[in-house]
Design an enzyme around this catalytic site. Sequence first.
Site, PDB file in Angstrom:
ATOM      1  CG  HIS A 123      -1.870   1.360   1.297  1.00  0.00           C
ATOM      2  ND1 HIS A 123      -1.287   2.404   2.059  1.00  0.00           N
ATOM      3  CD2 HIS A 123      -3.237   1.265   1.321  1.00  0.00           C
ATOM      4  CE1 HIS A 123      -3.007   3.338   1.806  1.00  0.00           C
ATOM      5  NE2 HIS A 123      -3.723   2.350   1.622  1.00  0.00           N
ATOM      6  CG  ASP A 200       0.701  -2.589   6.009  1.00  0.00           C
ATOM      7  OD1 ASP A 200      -0.525  -2.515   7.150  1.00  0.00           O
ATOM      8  OD2 ASP A 200       0.612  -1.738   4.954  1.00  0.00           O
ATOM      9  CD  GLN A 203      -7.032  -4.832   4.011  1.00  0.00           C
ATOM     10  OE1 GLN A 203      -8.106  -5.095   4.216  1.00  0.00           O
ATOM     11  NE2 GLN A 203      -7.200  -3.445   3.435  1.00  0.00           N
ATOM     12  CE  LYS A 226      -7.371  -0.553   6.167  1.00  0.00           C
ATOM     13  NZ  LYS A 226      -7.675   0.291   4.802  1.00  0.00           N
ATOM     14  CB  CYS A 364      -3.805   3.375  -1.453  1.00  0.00           C
ATOM     15  SG  CYS A 364      -4.695   4.412  -1.232  1.00  0.00           S
TER      16      CYS A 364
END
Length: 406
Positions: A123, A200, A203, A226, A364
């Site tokens: 991202h 990261d 997700q 999220k 993104c």
Amino acid sequence: MQYDVNKIREDFPILARSVYGKPLVYLDNGATTQKPRCVVESITDEYYSVNANVHRGVHFLSQQATNLHEASRETVRRFINARSISEIVFTRGTTESINLVASSFADSQMKEGDEVIVSVMEHHSNIVSWQLQAARKGIVLKVIPMNDRGELLLDEYKKLFSEKTKLVSVAHVSNVLGTINPVKDMIAFAHSQGVPVLVDGAQSIPHMKVDVQDLDADFYVFSGHKVYGPTGIGVLYGKEAWLDKLPPYQGGGEMIKNVSFEKTTFNELPFKFEAGTPDYIGSTALAKALDYVSAIGMDNIFAYEHGLTQYAMNRLKEIPGMRILGEAEQKGGVISFLVGDIHHFDMGTLLDRLGIAVRTGHHCAEPLMHRLGIEGTVRASLGLYNTKEEIDALVEGVLRVSRMFA
Ligand code: 7TS
């Protein structure tokens, strides 16, 4: 435990609404998730009955608000199995967490010519944060390539290491391809080279059990919104040894011990990285969200979404002209696709008219689009409340739009 999706859906009032007179089919969970009642009520309840600034008041409400805020930190610690609450820093979200590490790590640990390894499927927040430091400090970005299924090439990854490599920063799960990257193995290799790793988790955190000690991640970051929590709050997990080494990111209240014009000393962890009034309303609501998904069980959520993803992949592939971007062996519930030469934006706009919320565009991740040789995709991203019927509605919708263009 029996996974009762209809019962779960009752906890999310927004799922019962319609758009353009059609039942809402919400398949944009990668962008943000809907909120269960307990999260929304936590926000109103705290404002109505507890609200006061934290850490600085002798009065009753301030102490109660502080207790809630710090109890939430413990909930986050437990959720990701960090060793200590000192390792849990509240931020505004994934983006701020990455920028914090990029800035403080580059300042204290890197010099001109030093290298950070990222992957081709990152991202923008995990690219541009490093580019800002690259411009400032002359550090260099190295990029892990992938195969056409959307799997990182681990042999190539290993070849990227040099004595100048100072950090690896990779997504756990791609927000475009759904690929679940083998971060545990990637971390083990990086550590064998003496290099720390930032994961990261934007997700991954909503969809699977994450144990930062088992992964042995040095930094792990995610956003509250999220994972069924509120917007405006996120988390930076960092091993205490690393957080101790890094300088503060922002200056202000909360992050200091003593201030004079001659010399200022900084607060202990994690407060050193939490300048200003924190989002104590958000932290309580985030804890409620984490308790909510924990009660369902992260393994149950993973299994349910895995089944739904398989179903969606199979059904979408029945559609003539369907091209799925991202067919990794290990794949989460993010499905990017294109149909024939229908523009992703047209597909998304027409699906919207049928009540189906998907995202279109580059998500993104423009460098990934360049790698795929496309400008964008239509993306359906699943959450714990989606159903087979909603996948059927998506498939019907895509077929209908395809017929319009035929
Ligand atoms: N990293 C990944 C892998 C993401 O998917 C996102 C957001 C971020 C970082 C940034 O998170 P934020 O909460 O700080 O904005 N991804 C998306 C998306 O896929 N669609 O909208 C936002």
